[in-house]
Design an enzyme around this catalytic site. Structure first.
Site, PDB file in Angstrom:
ATOM      1  CG  ASP A   1      -1.210  -0.912   1.496  1.00  0.00           C
ATOM      2  OD1 ASP A   1      -1.505  -2.267   0.695  1.00  0.00           O
ATOM      3  OD2 ASP A   1      -2.269  -1.197   3.209  1.00  0.00           O
TER       4      ASP A   1
HETATM    5  C1  FRU Z   1      -4.387  -3.529   2.908  1.00  0.00           C
HETATM    6  C2  FRU Z   1      -3.440  -4.371   3.846  1.00  0.00           C
HETATM    7  C3  FRU Z   1      -3.941  -3.307   5.407  1.00  0.00           C
HETATM    8  C4  FRU Z   1      -2.610  -3.190   6.233  1.00  0.00           C
HETATM    9  C5  FRU Z   1      -1.646  -3.948   5.037  1.00  0.00           C
HETATM   10  C6  FRU Z   1      -0.430  -4.041   5.283  1.00  0.00           C
HETATM   11  O1  FRU Z   1      -2.968  -4.296   1.370  1.00  0.00           O
HETATM   12  O2  FRU Z   1      -3.510  -4.907   4.571  1.00  0.00           O
HETATM   13  O3  FRU Z   1      -4.929  -3.652   5.802  1.00  0.00           O
HETATM   14  O4  FRU Z   1      -1.890  -2.334   6.996  1.00  0.00           O
HETATM   15  O5  FRU Z   1      -1.574  -3.247   3.909  1.00  0.00           O
HETATM   16  O6  FRU Z   1       0.922  -4.193   4.776  1.00  0.00           O
END
Ligand code: FRU
Length: 456
Positions: A20
């Site tokens: 992300d």
């Molecule tokens: C979304 C997610 C979020 C989390 C992050 C962990 O892709 O699963 O919910 O904070 O990635 O890397």
């Protein structure tokens, strides 16, 4: 590192894993981008916050890691997603600190944590009083993570993504005077089912973000089912008295999880800019051999269209990457392209990219069924292990009956914008070095393509 399928003008760390986008902000005029990153490998795990900065939204300078998990601390299993706010000149990150112990009904312990930044955003110190919000001890909850924080009057408000087992998503709302002490208010929005307005919006809402688009608000959500990322959607509606009342839903990318966990920011030109995470469509073993995995989408300008839906367009800055101009598809031999094509789709229209003798990825619009998509069934031989499913969604044409495709091809990633309204993102991994472009069907009114320069 193996560059065979590596893009040239999409943002990536120098190597290893990215997911992300986090903490997007314009700070002293420069665009800062943080991101979920495993600096030690090409698979998810040991999640840090990577950091990069840009003056033009195109070229990025990699900066030192911003956050690292600390052994024995509230984030020892990972520094998960979050945001960055300007607290009267002090940059502050709000992120999810994760521990590998179950809590309530959740397999992990997830809490809201804070970090204070230096004036240039390159040094981060975690708050000694972390965590600032503990996950509720509730057996029904499927998660408690990801943060969207904004200022309203004299207060800070924050939403955190969650969901109730067997029901639907929840965005919990908190308030604070100083970002350090938080008081729980109520759900900003909560659904009893994972479907709204005919759209699957998830059992668990990852990365919720409330966008103020003037006449409407949008609650952007990454819809997960049973811990599986599924699609990016938004609820459209009204935000009043600290509650969000949805009236409609929209799928933000027909590529399903090919573009996930987006985050948006407002820049000094008043634009709402959004980046998403584009994961790999190939299996883990191949990513490990390649030494890298994933990228961010191109920055997309988000607007509220006259039809009450969100519209998406690539940032105009991308035009600065244009090199050789082609007016005929037959002249093209490239895997780094921007294509603008306008059709009267009197029948199914198709633009084939990454074409070789036997392979091609087909971007299509079918007016009979109002379906827009990327057909990947011939992008690689059928006996391969790659996902060759067609990515598509329902997109009725506007009243003028015209279809304008704005397509970006960057080696193994394709981003398609249709009339600035619908988006499809997909990955393809051709086995042959297909570089051709083929156009067929309907009435082609305009065609322009440019070979694009790389950004590194
Ligand atoms: C979304 C997610 C979020 C989390 C992050 C962990 O892709 O699963 O919910 O904070 O990635 O890397």
């Amino acid at each position: 590192m193996d560059r065979t399928y590596r893009p040239k003008y999409h943002f990536q760390p120098e190597r290893n894993w990215i997911n992300d986008p986090n903490g997007l902000i314009q700070w002293n005029g420069r665009y800062h981008l943080f991101y979920q990153h495993n600096p030690f490998g090409a698979l998810w795990g040991n999640i840090h916050w990577g950091h990069a900065v840009s003056d033009d939204l195109l070229h990025w300078e990699h900066l030192p890691l911003a956050l690292a998990p600390a052994v024995g601390d509230y984030d020892e299993f990972g520094c998960f997603s979050g945001c960055l706010v300007d607290n009267d000149g002090v940059p502050m990150i709000i992120y999810t600190g994760t521990q590998a112990a179950p809590r309530g009904g959740m397999p992990y312990t997830q809490h809201a944590n804070l970090a204070f930044g230096s004036a240039d955003l390159t040094k981060w110190e975690k708050f000694a009083g972390n965590p600032v919000i503990h996950a509720p001890l509730d057996d029904e909850l499927t998660g408690f993570r990801d943060h969207c924080v904004w200022r309203e009057g004299d207060e800070w408000l924050q939403i955190i993504g969650s969901g109730r087992r067997g029901k639907g998503g929840v965005a919990f709302l908190y308030r604070s005077d100083d970002l350090l002490t938080w008081e729980y208010l109520h759900p900003l929005c909560e659904l009893d089912t994972p479907t709204f307005d005919g759209v699957g919006v998830g059992e668990m809402w990852e990365c919720p973000q409330l966008l103020d688009l003037g006449a409407k608000h949008a609650l952007v959500l990454s819809a997960s089912y049973n811990d599986t990322p599924t699609r990016t959607v938004c609820l459209l509606g009204r935000y009043e008295n600290r509650r969000f009342e949805p009236t409609g839903a929209q799928v933000l990318d027909f590529g399903e999880a090919s573009s996930y966990a987006p985050q948006a920011m407002r820049d000094d030109k008043g634009r709402t800019l959004m980046w998403g995470w584009i994961p790999e469509g190939r299996d883990d073993a191949l990513c490990e051999v390649a030494g890298w995995s994933g990228m961010l989408s191109l920055p997309r300008v988000v607007t509220l269209r006259d039809n009450g839906r969100l519209g998406f367009a690539p940032v105009p800055e991308l035009q600065k990457l244009r090199g050789q101009h082609h007016r005929q598809p037959s002249a093209i031999q490239s895997d780094s392209l921007e294509i603008c094509a306008m059709f009267k789709p009197t029948e199914r229209v198709e633009i084939g990219v990454r074409c070789s003798a036997d392979e091609r990825a087909r971007i299509f619009y079918d007016p009979q069924t109002a379906t827009l998509g990327i057909d990947r069934s011939h992008s690689r031989p059928a006996d391969c292990e790659h996902d060759l499913s067609t990515l598509s969604g329902n997109y009725p044409l506007p009243a003028d009956g015209l279809l304008t495709f704005h397509i970006f091809v960057d080696n193994s990633v394709i981003e398609v914008f249709a009339n600035g309204e619908a988006v499809v993102t997909g990955r393809v991994y051709p086995s042959e070095n297909g570089l051709g472009v083929v156009v067929s069907g309907g009435e082609l009114c305009r065609f322009d393509a440019w070979e694009l320069r790389g950004i590194w």
